[in-house]
Design an enzyme around this catalytic site. Structure first.
Site, PDB file in Angstrom:
ATOM      1  N   SER A 154       0.823  -1.202   0.000  1.00 16.03           N
ATOM      2  CA  SER A 154       0.000   0.000   0.000  1.00 16.03           C
ATOM      3  C   SER A 154       0.866   1.265   0.000  1.00 16.03           C
ATOM      4  O   SER A 154       1.646   1.486  -0.927  1.00 16.03           O
ATOM      5  CB  SER A 154      -0.965  -0.044   1.187  1.00 16.03           C
ATOM      6  OG  SER A 154      -1.987   0.895   1.045  1.00 16.03           O
TER       7      SER A 154
ATOM      8  N   ASP B 159      -9.741  -5.218  -4.707  1.00 17.73           N
ATOM      9  CA  ASP B 159      -9.186  -4.222  -3.778  1.00 17.73           C
ATOM     10  C   ASP B 159     -10.083  -2.995  -3.790  1.00 17.73           C
ATOM     11  O   ASP B 159     -10.164  -2.272  -4.788  1.00 17.73           O
ATOM     12  CB  ASP B 159      -7.764  -3.856  -4.215  1.00 17.73           C
ATOM     13  CG  ASP B 159      -7.021  -3.022  -3.178  1.00 17.73           C
ATOM     14  OD1 ASP B 159      -7.664  -2.220  -2.484  1.00 17.73           O
ATOM     15  OD2 ASP B 159      -5.789  -3.170  -3.079  1.00 17.73           O
TER      16      ASP B 159
ATOM     17  N   HIS C 224      -7.642  -5.642  -0.278  1.00 21.07           N
ATOM     18  CA  HIS C 224      -6.429  -4.830  -0.162  1.00 21.07           C
ATOM     19  C   HIS C 224      -5.379  -5.492   0.721  1.00 21.07           C
ATOM     20  O   HIS C 224      -4.183  -5.397   0.460  1.00 21.07           O
ATOM     21  CB  HIS C 224      -6.809  -3.465   0.414  1.00 21.07           C
ATOM     22  CG  HIS C 224      -5.687  -2.484   0.466  1.00 21.07           C
ATOM     23  ND1 HIS C 224      -5.025  -2.034  -0.655  1.00 21.07           N
ATOM     24  CD2 HIS C 224      -5.088  -1.855   1.520  1.00 21.07           C
ATOM     25  CE1 HIS C 224      -4.089  -1.172  -0.313  1.00 21.07           C
ATOM     26  NE2 HIS C 224      -4.098  -1.048   1.003  1.00 21.07           N
TER      27      HIS C 224
END
Length: 276
Positions: A97, A227, A256
């Site tokens: 991320s 996601d 995610h």
């Protein structure tokens, strides 16, 4: 616990496991978490004989809560000081991320003299926010909403995110782990309010297009096609077309939080990529 005092006096916490291992792997975590979110990966890789390092980004976890410096350039400067301090070379950088953005900006800003490979997992690259040149990005109102929710009631917001889109627990039939929700909340609340507030701008508005183009090293891109936090079309599928030497593996139906929900598969993919 090991700490490194950075050039601006910030005390940076890091884990350095299996120091006698080979092929060092360095992990950069996502927002608003810390290095503990990588425990499934660093335990697995250390057990396979690799040296693993994972740090708490400034403003997160056990690292100092600085008022300034909560931006992608400073994050990567901190990472560079850590690699220099530990004298690590032939490193595989792994970022999830926001950490994926940190990995890309590190390579673009500091080069790859210490880096042989990189892995971007559910990464925010190349650019999250919608602009004229990035029409597929998310509207600024999404990130303004993050900041407004934090100011209104950060504790509740940090329950809502892991209870829903982060782990995909809002999907029909999802197997909900209350432990993961509590763990996410604990890490988020442990982090600096200012640091995590500023980091929203860092992960959403930092354009890493040119950084990706500079990454001549082999790059593995891992992303779930469900996601809800960093949609795959404007991130992984766009990033792999900018990277000179990359391949994309999509995880069907995955959210995610790949390092958590798909931990075993991620671990296998990391080891396989290390062995190539």
């Amino acid at each position: 616990m090991p700490y490194l005092t950075l050039k601006d006096g910030c005390s940076l916490y890091y884990k350095d496991w299996n120091t006698s291992g080979t092929s060092p792997v360095v992990f950069s975590h996502g927002w608003p978490l810390n290095s503990d979110n990588w425990d499934a990966q660093i335990f697995s890789l250390a057990s396979h004989g690799y040296r693993v390092v994972a740090h708490d980004r400034r403003g997160h976890g056990r690292t100092d809560q600085t008022w300034e410096g909560n931006d992608m350039n400073t994050y990567t400067d901190d990472l560079d000081q850590l690699l220099e301090h530990l004298d690590l070379t032939d490193v595989m950088l792994v970022g999830h991320s926001t950490g994926g953005g940190e990995v890309a900006r590190y390579c673009g800003r500091h080069g790859t003299k210490r880096v042989k490979k990189a892995v971007l997992i559910s990464a925010v690259t190349p650019l999250m926010v919608q602009t004229d040149s990035n029409p597929g990005g998310l509207p600024m109102s999404v990130f303004d909403g993050f900041r407004e929710a934090m100011v209104k009631d950060r504790a509740q917001f940090f329950v809502d995110v892991p209870s829903g889109p982060f782990f995909g627990f809002n999907r029909p039939g999802a197997e909900v782990s209350q432990g993961l929700i509590w763990s996410w909340w604990q890490a988020g609340m442990m982090a600096s309010f200012k640091g995590t507030y500023d980091c929203v701008k860092a992960f959403s508005e930092t354009d890493m297009t040119e950084d990706l183009k500079e990454m001549q090293i082999p790059v593995l891109v891992l992303h779930g096609d469900d996601d809800q936090v960093v949609p795959i079309d404007s991130s992984a599928r766009a990033a792999v077309n900018l990277l000179p030497n990359a391949r994309l593996k999509e995880y069907p139906g995955a959210p995610h939080a790949l390092p958590n929900i798909c931990a075993q598969e991620v671990n296998q993919d990391l080891v396989a990529f290390l062995k190539e």
